[in-house]
Design a protein around this motif. Structure first.
Motif: not given
Length: 95
Positions: A65-68, A29-36, A19-22, A51-55
């Protein structure tokens, strides 16, 4: 804690992570970043929500930093755990 209680707690944690990942993916989504990956681990005497992010094409430090800043209030709102923890947001390793 018996095995059934431990299994139930693990299942609850897995559901909370999904649920947190979703919620985070929707917000980024707007930043085109997703949770890996999301994990909640104990290291020594500290708890970490990792939380590991990817793009596609990679992600730079400014975007992390912005995503955090976006992720932090989501985690607070989701009330992921009553334990104190350190939020650790990073990018997926490449190479």
């Amino acid at each position: 804690m018996d095995k059934a209680s431990n299994d139930s707690k693990n299942l609850t944690n897995q559901i909370q992570q999904i649920l947190l990942k979703k919620s985070i993916n929707d917000a980024l989504k707007e930043m085109e970043i997703f949770v890996d990956d999301i994990s909640y681990v104990k290291k020594g005497k500290y708890n970490f929500l990792e939380i590991v992010l990817d793009k596609v094409g990679g992600i730079d430090l400014d975007s992390i930093c912005e995503a955090t800043r976006i992720i932090n209030p989501i985690v607070d709102k989701e009330n992921f755990t009553s334990d104190s923890y350190i939020l650790d947001v990073s990018s997926k390793e490449r190479g």
